[in-house]
Write a protein that holds these residues in place. Structure first.
Motif, PDB file in Angstrom:
ATOM      1  N   ASN A 253       0.815  -1.215   0.000  1.00 30.15           N
ATOM      2  CA  ASN A 253       0.000   0.000   0.000  1.00 30.15           C
ATOM      3  C   ASN A 253       0.851   1.269   0.000  1.00 30.15           C
ATOM      4  O   ASN A 253       0.315   2.371   0.134  1.00 30.15           O
ATOM      5  N   GLY A 254       2.175   1.127  -0.096  1.00 31.60           N
ATOM      6  CA  GLY A 254       3.008   2.307  -0.299  1.00 31.60           C
ATOM      7  C   GLY A 254       3.783   2.794   0.906  1.00 31.60           C
ATOM      8  O   GLY A 254       4.486   3.810   0.812  1.00 31.60           O
ATOM      9  N   VAL A 255       3.698   2.104   2.051  1.00 34.84           N
ATOM     10  CA  VAL A 255       4.507   2.511   3.204  1.00 34.84           C
ATOM     11  C   VAL A 255       5.984   2.361   2.839  1.00 34.84           C
ATOM     12  O   VAL A 255       6.393   1.317   2.323  1.00 34.84           O
ATOM     13  N   PRO A 256       6.803   3.396   3.046  1.00 35.63           N
ATOM     14  CA  PRO A 256       8.209   3.300   2.641  1.00 35.63           C
ATOM     15  C   PRO A 256       9.020   2.388   3.563  1.00 35.63           C
ATOM     16  O   PRO A 256       8.689   2.233   4.743  1.00 35.63           O
ATOM     17  N   LEU A 257      10.055   1.800   3.005  1.00 33.00           N
ATOM     18  CA  LEU A 257      10.901   0.844   3.721  1.00 33.00           C
ATOM     19  C   LEU A 257      11.396   1.404   5.049  1.00 33.00           C
ATOM     20  O   LEU A 257      11.434   0.684   6.055  1.00 33.00           O
ATOM     21  N   ASP A 258      11.772   2.674   5.057  1.00 33.38           N
ATOM     22  CA  ASP A 258      12.393   3.234   6.251  1.00 33.38           C
ATOM     23  C   ASP A 258      11.442   3.341   7.433  1.00 33.38           C
ATOM     24  O   ASP A 258      11.884   3.512   8.567  1.00 33.38           O
ATOM     25  N   GLU A 259      10.152   3.247   7.174  1.00 31.93           N
ATOM     26  CA  GLU A 259       9.212   3.278   8.297  1.00 31.93           C
ATOM     27  C   GLU A 259       9.136   1.946   9.025  1.00 31.93           C
ATOM     28  O   GLU A 259       8.517   1.846  10.086  1.00 31.93           O
ATOM     29  N   LEU A 260       9.725   0.909   8.455  1.00 30.68           N
ATOM     30  CA  LEU A 260       9.639  -0.412   9.077  1.00 30.68           C
ATOM     31  C   LEU A 260      10.591  -0.565  10.259  1.00 30.68           C
ATOM     32  O   LEU A 260      10.302  -1.325  11.187  1.00 30.68           O
ATOM     33  N   GLY A 261      11.736   0.113  10.198  1.00 26.51           N
ATOM     34  CA  GLY A 261      12.698  -0.025  11.282  1.00 26.51           C
ATOM     35  C   GLY A 261      14.061   0.495  10.873  1.00 26.51           C
ATOM     36  O   GLY A 261      14.233   1.001   9.754  1.00 26.51           O
ATOM     37  N   PRO A 262      15.060   0.354  11.768  1.00 29.51           N
ATOM     38  CA  PRO A 262      16.395   0.907  11.519  1.00 29.51           C
ATOM     39  C   PRO A 262      17.169   0.087  10.478  1.00 29.51           C
ATOM     40  O   PRO A 262      16.875  -1.096  10.267  1.00 29.51           O
ATOM     41  N   PRO A 263      18.174   0.707   9.843  1.00 31.46           N
ATOM     42  CA  PRO A 263      18.988  -0.016   8.862  1.00 31.46           C
ATOM     43  C   PRO A 263      19.632  -1.259   9.472  1.00 31.46           C
ATOM     44  O   PRO A 263      19.954  -1.288  10.662  1.00 31.46           O
ATOM     45  N   LEU A 264      19.792  -2.268   8.643  1.00 38.84           N
ATOM     46  CA  LEU A 264      20.414  -3.522   9.069  1.00 38.84           C
ATOM     47  C   LEU A 264      21.550  -3.772   8.079  1.00 38.84           C
ATOM     48  O   LEU A 264      21.308  -4.038   6.909  1.00 38.84           O
ATOM     49  N   THR A 265      22.786  -3.656   8.551  1.00 34.64           N
ATOM     50  CA  THR A 265      23.901  -3.718   7.604  1.00 34.64           C
ATOM     51  C   THR A 265      24.452  -5.120   7.440  1.00 34.64           C
ATOM     52  O   THR A 265      25.013  -5.458   6.415  1.00 34.64           O
ATOM     53  N   ASP A 266      24.238  -5.963   8.440  1.00 36.41           N
ATOM     54  CA  ASP A 266      24.861  -7.284   8.398  1.00 36.41           C
ATOM     55  C   ASP A 266      23.803  -8.365   8.468  1.00 36.41           C
ATOM     56  O   ASP A 266      23.545  -8.919   9.537  1.00 36.41           O
ATOM     57  N   ILE A 267      23.162  -8.686   7.350  1.00 35.44           N
ATOM     58  CA  ILE A 267      22.152  -9.735   7.452  1.00 35.44           C
ATOM     59  C   ILE A 267      22.846 -11.090   7.528  1.00 35.44           C
ATOM     60  O   ILE A 267      23.994 -11.262   7.108  1.00 35.44           O
ATOM     61  N   VAL A 268      22.155 -12.065   8.103  1.00 39.84           N
ATOM     62  CA  VAL A 268      22.715 -13.401   8.296  1.00 39.84           C
ATOM     63  C   VAL A 268      22.934 -14.067   6.936  1.00 39.84           C
ATOM     64  O   VAL A 268      22.070 -13.987   6.048  1.00 39.84           O
TER      65      VAL A 268
END
Lengths: 254, 254, 254
Positions: free
Chosen positions: C137-152
């Protein structure tokens, strides 16, 4: 027109998901699954499934991929069934054997419609899906390739009907173990009968599964064909019947 | 309203594909699959599946076909759940037992809505699908048939809760082998407990599958009910539990 | 953007049907099934499936739930693949290991987007589905939470290529028993070769399944990788090969 998919790919492997991606990214037409659970390489089973389902899907493009010969010189056929405004896309291997009526077919050879750099092992993705999307978007049949007058037909003996007997074939064992024949019930409406299948002779019939009581019986199935059934059990397992078994029905005099 | 399908037809046989053709050629409503993998004839399993899923589908027409009595005198029920603006179409065989709330039902008898020349073995195609399409297209419930005040209910003993013990039933073994009961976890929140199931007594609980460590434990499942689980393995297989087994939970004093 | 679902939930249990209800009641975006038949808890299999499918789905939100650690402290990752305008929602457990390119990720922590009163065992319903609907529905990625630089990332050894030999891994046994490796055929284009897999040495290749004749052979599969196959039979069963088996290809001098 809507799209309807029939394959032997299952959904454990990524083949169907890949095909749908090609379709969904190229056309807004609705995409429906008919089945992906045709047994691997079972062209006869696919032909029967398609013939059973097609009458209920007017105005539909059928994308049928059961294709043991993928990558060989077998052709791809696109066939229009005119009165029903249906289009069938399939390998030319007999899959369309049981689709009858007023039809015309072309051999799908226009490489401009295929994905570039396609493989020789996954025509579902590289040829069937983009061509189906093109048809859904209004590309006319004749742009796909030259006319094909002799499509491949399976070696299949249709049922025969006499005055006091008839012969047919078990064409499908369904999930419940019902043995579905290709014999039209309306043409075998004997007052008393004996049906011979394998080692068994069945003389009982029932109008419904629920009213049948114990033991094997004959019933007119949902497609109007004779079926051999056992209430709440598998007739195929109990009577050791399988697809391809011949069935004879004889009048029994009163 | 959208359509949601629940059957025991599987996708190996053509029954679901035929039903969807009838639906898609008669209405533009979206068609969703809930499942077609209810075990054959398992009305209880279907009732539980439907009750678990329904709360998450407001504004939906549920088309439910698990129907061992097809073609007998069993009725077809169409039920409106008023507050949720949901409609349920099902054989009147208990499938709607666990749908509660403010409901009203009719017996589906208006043959003008059925397919002509229908069979006595495939009401999914001949009655359920065209009636569901009519409902999706705005036909009011009362046009389907006369009111039905007493729909069939399954013989099912709901859980009972006491001060220091509670009794319930394993209502489902899921794909992972978790044994899901009908006992609400919030009503069995004993500080220390002993859960009796089959030959086993379980005294450990865990908040998550991942933190549970070895051996069987009790967990609050996704629907808020008690489950018996083993991390990364099948509790049902290891503890030899099955659906219908009664479960007792007792307080253990500290 | 359209939604595409990948889970290990199967369709026997109600989990997928519940997730789809949350999605369909919150967004009008189209909902597609990629598969729900990932083997339970098989994160590697899911990672490979996703990497194989993703290139064919531009402009798509992938909702991936294979999540043995549900309810533990594992994070949920939402990752944007920028050039392809794709979004991936998955547990941060390695499921996105094989998605490459220009990406940025956040840790999904904005509880306002979750269902209220959620469980610790069914994040598919309580977190993945409502967050995916919000993205659609258009909610931007940054509203989901803080940046994650090291994914598993999974412990997975990519293939290595030398001048006269190459090493890789069988990453998938498909439904037909074909053993699919991660070795790119274009980089192992030796005129004559010997492929070592398990106890077997294979020196034949074929361009198609249909033309291969009897016995095992090597073929370039639909994704451009080497496969070990047997025409109309299961190579995995005949040669006793399984996923994870290492494969070596050596030049044979003429």
């Amino acid at each position: 027109m809507r799209l309807a998919l029939l394959t032997d790919f299952g959904t454990v492997d990524p083949y169907v998901a890949v095909m749908k991606g090609v379709l969904a990214s190229r056309t807004d037409a609705a995409i429906h699954d008919l089945t992906h659970d045709i047994p691997p390489f079972d062209v006869f089973g696919a032909a029967w499934f398609l013939a059973t389902v097609a009458p209920w899907w007017p105005g539909t493009i059928f994308v049928c991929v059961v294709d043991p010969g993928v990558g060989t010189s077998r052709k791809i056929v696109a066939m229009e069934r005119i009165r029903e405004t249906q289009l069938f896309l399939a390998p030319d291997n007999g899959l369309l054997t049981m689709i009858d009526g007023d039809c015309r077919a072309v051999s799908v050879e226009n490489e401009a419609l295929f994905l570039p750099h396609g493989s020789s092992t996954f025509h579902g993705r590289d040829r069937f899906a983009p061509v189906a999307a093109a048809l859904a978007n209004g590309v006319p049949l004749d742009e796909l390739g030259p006319p094909l007058t002799d499509i491949v037909r399976l070696d299949y003996e249709p049922p025969s009907y006499g005055e006091d007997s008839a012969r047919g074939t078990i064409v499908r064992i369904d999930r419940f173990g019902n043995c579905i024949t290709d014999m039209e019930a309306a043409r075998v409406a004997f007052p008393r009968f004996a049906l011979h299948a394998g080692q068994h002779v069945i003389t009982r019939s029932s109008r419904t599964y629920g009213e049948a009581g114990d033991g094997p019986f004959v019933i007119t199935g949902s497609t109007g064909h004779l079926e051999i059934s056992v209430a709440n059990a598998s007739a195929a397992a109990l009577l050791q019947l399988q697809r391809g078994d011949r069935v004879t029905v004889e009048v029994v005099s009163g």
